[in-house]
Design an enzyme around this catalytic site. Structure first.
Site, PDB file in Angstrom:
ATOM      1  N   SER A 146       5.008   1.667   1.271  1.00 52.36           N
ATOM      2  CA  SER A 146       5.961   0.557   1.294  1.00 52.36           C
ATOM      3  C   SER A 146       7.366   1.107   1.160  1.00 52.36           C
ATOM      4  O   SER A 146       7.566   2.193   0.589  1.00 52.36           O
ATOM      5  CB  SER A 146       5.679  -0.409   0.134  1.00 52.36           C
ATOM      6  OG  SER A 146       6.741  -1.340  -0.046  1.00 52.36           O
ATOM      7  N   TYR A 159       4.921  -0.685  -9.005  1.00 46.05           N
ATOM      8  CA  TYR A 159       4.449  -0.821  -7.626  1.00 46.05           C
ATOM      9  C   TYR A 159       5.131   0.228  -6.746  1.00 46.05           C
ATOM     10  O   TYR A 159       4.476   0.917  -5.955  1.00 46.05           O
ATOM     11  CB  TYR A 159       4.754  -2.228  -7.117  1.00 46.05           C
ATOM     12  CG  TYR A 159       4.457  -2.454  -5.653  1.00 46.05           C
ATOM     13  CD1 TYR A 159       3.154  -2.679  -5.216  1.00 46.05           C
ATOM     14  CD2 TYR A 159       5.475  -2.449  -4.709  1.00 46.05           C
ATOM     15  CE1 TYR A 159       2.879  -2.891  -3.867  1.00 46.05           C
ATOM     16  CE2 TYR A 159       5.208  -2.658  -3.362  1.00 46.05           C
ATOM     17  CZ  TYR A 159       3.909  -2.876  -2.943  1.00 46.05           C
ATOM     18  OH  TYR A 159       3.648  -3.081  -1.611  1.00 46.05           O
ATOM     19  N   LYS A 163       3.550   3.450  -4.493  1.00 44.01           N
ATOM     20  CA  LYS A 163       3.766   3.562  -3.051  1.00 44.01           C
ATOM     21  C   LYS A 163       4.486   4.855  -2.693  1.00 44.01           C
ATOM     22  O   LYS A 163       4.236   5.452  -1.642  1.00 44.01           O
ATOM     23  CB  LYS A 163       4.532   2.342  -2.545  1.00 44.01           C
ATOM     24  CG  LYS A 163       3.743   1.040  -2.656  1.00 44.01           C
ATOM     25  CD  LYS A 163       2.426   1.111  -1.905  1.00 44.01           C
ATOM     26  CE  LYS A 163       1.657  -0.180  -1.946  1.00 44.01           C
ATOM     27  NZ  LYS A 163       0.403  -0.141  -1.141  1.00 44.01           N
TER      28      LYS A 163
END
Length: 257
Positions: A146, A159, A163
């Site tokens: 991401s 998060y 990623k």
């Protein structure tokens, strides 16, 4: 030798692809596109009814799995290899965003679940599948990263860490397994029209602000990410390995002007 089909390199005929998290969003688009490209699918999702239904629709194999469970991943890898005759393409797509909070304030259980699904699932599953690919002399691994792993964020820090780690995992796997004919790459999507993006796109004010930072001035589609995955999985991407391809409409290269 020249071929009458200039897009043949993008076909996946005769290959089996294992896709995690295929029942919605980007994973669903990847599963559908791979099936249309000729791949046989092995589908692994925590939502058993949805996984079974999709496998029936796409004439694939359903192996419902909680990818955050290490033992479940062991079973998935064993069953996927045995039932399919060998995995040629592995797409680690399943992921969770986790709660929005500063990094220091996240609940420990939420943090552990986030790392188990987003990071340990690709680490474990590639470790289980890559040796089989290497023994057969070819294979392609695609990890869904991401743009959150390419820049800082105030409320999804963990998060973003997971990623970012996937981009490095792709590089390491490419170096380790490249001599055996196995490629590994990552895709870093930006704002894509999925359920995850609803909180932004459903608010005109937030959507205008966010899309104003994107040169193309729109959100991407799951199908646009899936097309990149097909390139990486197929012979069209046969000399591409260890890379993270950003699919974000230019968000990370823009100054917002």
């Amino acid at each position: 030798m020249p071929t009458s089909d200039p897009l043949r390199a993008f076909r996946l005929d005769g290959r089996t692809a294992l896709v995690t998290g295929p029942t919605r969003g980007i994973g669903l688009a990847i599963a559908r596109l791979f099936a249309n490209a000729g791949a046989r699918l092995v589908l692994a999702d925590v939502d058993r009814p949805a996984c079974d239904a999709l496998a029936e629709t796409l004439d694939g194999i359903s192996l419902p799995t909680d990818v955050g469970d290490a033992r479940a991943l062991d079973r998935l890898a064993e069953q996927a290899e045995a039932l399919s005759g060998g995995i040629d393409v592995l797409v680690c797509n399943a992921g969770v965003a986790g709660p929005a909070s500063p990094m220091h304030a996240i609940d420990e259980a939420d943090r552990d679940r986030l790392y188990a699904v987003n990071l340990m699932h690709p680490i474990r599953l590639t470790g289980l599948i890559a040796p089989h690919m290497a023994a057969r002399g070819r294979g392609s691994i695609v990890l869904l990263s991401s743009i959150a792993g390419l820049r800082g964020t105030s409320h999804l820090g963990h998060y973003g860490v997971t990623k970012a780690a996937l981009a490095q995992l792709a590089r390491n796997l490419a170096v380790e397994w490249g001599p055996s004919g196995v490629r590994a790459n990552a895709i870093a999507p930006g704002l894509i029209r999925t359920e995850w993006a609803d909180a932004i796109l459903s608010s005109p004010e937030r959507a205008d602000r966010r899309l104003g930072l994107t040169p193309l001035r729109r959100a991407g589609s799951p199908e646009e990410v899936a097309s990149t995955a097909l390139y990486l999985a197929s012979d069209a991407g046969g000399f591409t390995t260890g890379q993270t391809i950003v699919v974000d409409g230019g968000t990370v290269i823009s100054d917002g002007s």
